[in-house]
Design a protein around this motif. Sequence first.
Motif, PDB file in Angstrom:
ATOM      1  N   GLY A 102      12.253 -93.843 -13.807  1.00  0.00           N
ATOM      2  CA  GLY A 102      13.392 -93.346 -14.568  1.00  0.00           C
ATOM      3  C   GLY A 102      13.089 -92.920 -15.988  1.00  0.00           C
ATOM      4  N   VAL A 103      11.818 -93.010 -16.419  1.00  0.00           N
ATOM      5  CA  VAL A 103      11.470 -92.576 -17.777  1.00  0.00           C
ATOM      6  C   VAL A 103      11.721 -91.081 -17.906  1.00  0.00           C
ATOM      7  N   GLU A 104      12.395 -90.673 -18.980  1.00  0.00           N
ATOM      8  CA  GLU A 104      12.705 -89.253 -19.177  1.00  0.00           C
ATOM      9  C   GLU A 104      11.522 -88.527 -19.798  1.00  0.00           C
ATOM     10  N   VAL A 105      11.189 -87.375 -19.226  1.00  0.00           N
ATOM     11  CA  VAL A 105      10.123 -86.531 -19.758  1.00  0.00           C
ATOM     12  C   VAL A 105      10.646 -85.100 -19.861  1.00  0.00           C
ATOM     13  N   ARG A 106       9.863 -84.265 -20.504  1.00  0.00           N
ATOM     14  CA  ARG A 106      10.205 -82.844 -20.658  1.00  0.00           C
ATOM     15  C   ARG A 106       9.155 -81.994 -19.958  1.00  0.00           C
ATOM     16  N   PHE A 107       9.605 -80.826 -19.511  1.00  0.00           N
ATOM     17  CA  PHE A 107       8.756 -79.936 -18.725  1.00  0.00           C
ATOM     18  C   PHE A 107       9.234 -78.512 -18.972  1.00  0.00           C
ATOM     19  N   GLN A 118      13.097 -78.394 -20.237  1.00  0.00           N
ATOM     20  CA  GLN A 118      13.664 -78.967 -19.023  1.00  0.00           C
ATOM     21  C   GLN A 118      13.544 -80.496 -19.076  1.00  0.00           C
ATOM     22  N   LYS A 119      14.653 -81.178 -18.875  1.00  0.00           N
ATOM     23  CA  LYS A 119      14.655 -82.642 -18.880  1.00  0.00           C
ATOM     24  C   LYS A 119      14.586 -83.149 -17.448  1.00  0.00           C
ATOM     25  N   CYS A 120      13.728 -84.114 -17.205  1.00  0.00           N
ATOM     26  CA  CYS A 120      13.632 -84.680 -15.864  1.00  0.00           C
ATOM     27  C   CYS A 120      13.134 -86.111 -15.970  1.00  0.00           C
ATOM     28  N   ARG A 121      13.027 -86.785 -14.808  1.00  0.00           N
ATOM     29  CA  ARG A 121      12.683 -88.207 -14.810  1.00  0.00           C
ATOM     30  C   ARG A 121      11.512 -88.484 -13.874  1.00  0.00           C
ATOM     31  N   LEU A 122      10.801 -89.541 -14.198  1.00  0.00           N
ATOM     32  CA  LEU A 122       9.658 -89.955 -13.398  1.00  0.00           C
ATOM     33  C   LEU A 122      10.087 -90.923 -12.310  1.00  0.00           C
ATOM     34  N   THR A 123       9.318 -90.928 -11.239  1.00  0.00           N
ATOM     35  CA  THR A 123       9.476 -91.924 -10.196  1.00  0.00           C
ATOM     36  C   THR A 123       8.109 -92.207  -9.602  1.00  0.00           C
ATOM     37  N   LEU A 124       7.936 -93.380  -9.062  1.00  0.00           N
ATOM     38  CA  LEU A 124       6.661 -93.769  -8.463  1.00  0.00           C
ATOM     39  C   LEU A 124       6.802 -93.753  -6.951  1.00  0.00           C
ATOM     40  N   LEU A 125       6.002 -92.910  -6.290  1.00  0.00           N
ATOM     41  CA  LEU A 125       6.010 -92.832  -4.832  1.00  0.00           C
ATOM     42  C   LEU A 125       4.913 -93.738  -4.292  1.00  0.00           C
ATOM     43  N   ARG A 126       5.295 -94.774  -3.581  1.00  0.00           N
ATOM     44  CA  ARG A 126       4.330 -95.726  -3.013  1.00  0.00           C
ATOM     45  C   ARG A 126       4.197 -95.471  -1.518  1.00  0.00           C
ATOM     46  N   PHE A 127       3.071 -94.902  -1.116  1.00  0.00           N
ATOM     47  CA  PHE A 127       2.806 -94.655   0.295  1.00  0.00           C
ATOM     48  C   PHE A 127       2.121 -95.857   0.940  1.00  0.00           C
TER      49      PHE A 127
END
Length: 207
Positions: A102-107, A118-127
């Motif tokens: 959920g950390v906000e980053v810019r792109f 562009q504002k967006c959020r991080l997520t961790l994909l655990r396979f």
Amino acid sequence: MLRLRCAYQVNISLQSRIAVLDIADPKYDYALAAGHAVPEDRPCDAQDFNGVSERVDIIRFPPNYRAGEKSDWAVIRFPRIDNPNLVRYRLEPLADLENLEGVEVRFAKALGLSENSQKCRLTLLRFSETDQKVAHDCRGVPGQSGSPVTRIVGGEHRLVGINVGRIWMFESPQTGRPDRKGYINLFDQRIIEDIGDLIAEIQGSET
């Protein structure tokens, strides 16, 4: 951010993005690129969005370089581009934060404007326990490999990683359904040190 064009085949070029670093060098700019977007044996040009172009003269990969993995990056050097609107980034070790979810980053906008608006959020994909990737929900398009992913710290954009590509999943670990996510290489302290070592190596070779 600048555009990177590298020769690929006759009349065909690879196009990506690069994040220019805040390095006190009056002659050269140093930038980070996605390693898979920089063919080591073919000419590349760094271009701003006003048409100014400089030939990349040095490319350095990390010792453990591997496309699509955490080491998928490269340091490149080219004659300094004098553009007052060009942002040169300082590195920020975002991976040291305890919780990335959920950390906000810019792109950058998907259609190529150089600002990170562009504002967006991080997520961790655990396979699995050993296979996980840091993803984002930014809107991206082909050719945005190497685009800076930034976080605002003290009123300025700090570079926390670069865009590497998109993951196509038949079964997302988040939803259990087909999905597509952008994923990035986050810079922890070890990677920042590796980047510094490669830049020092390049600068030392000039003396």
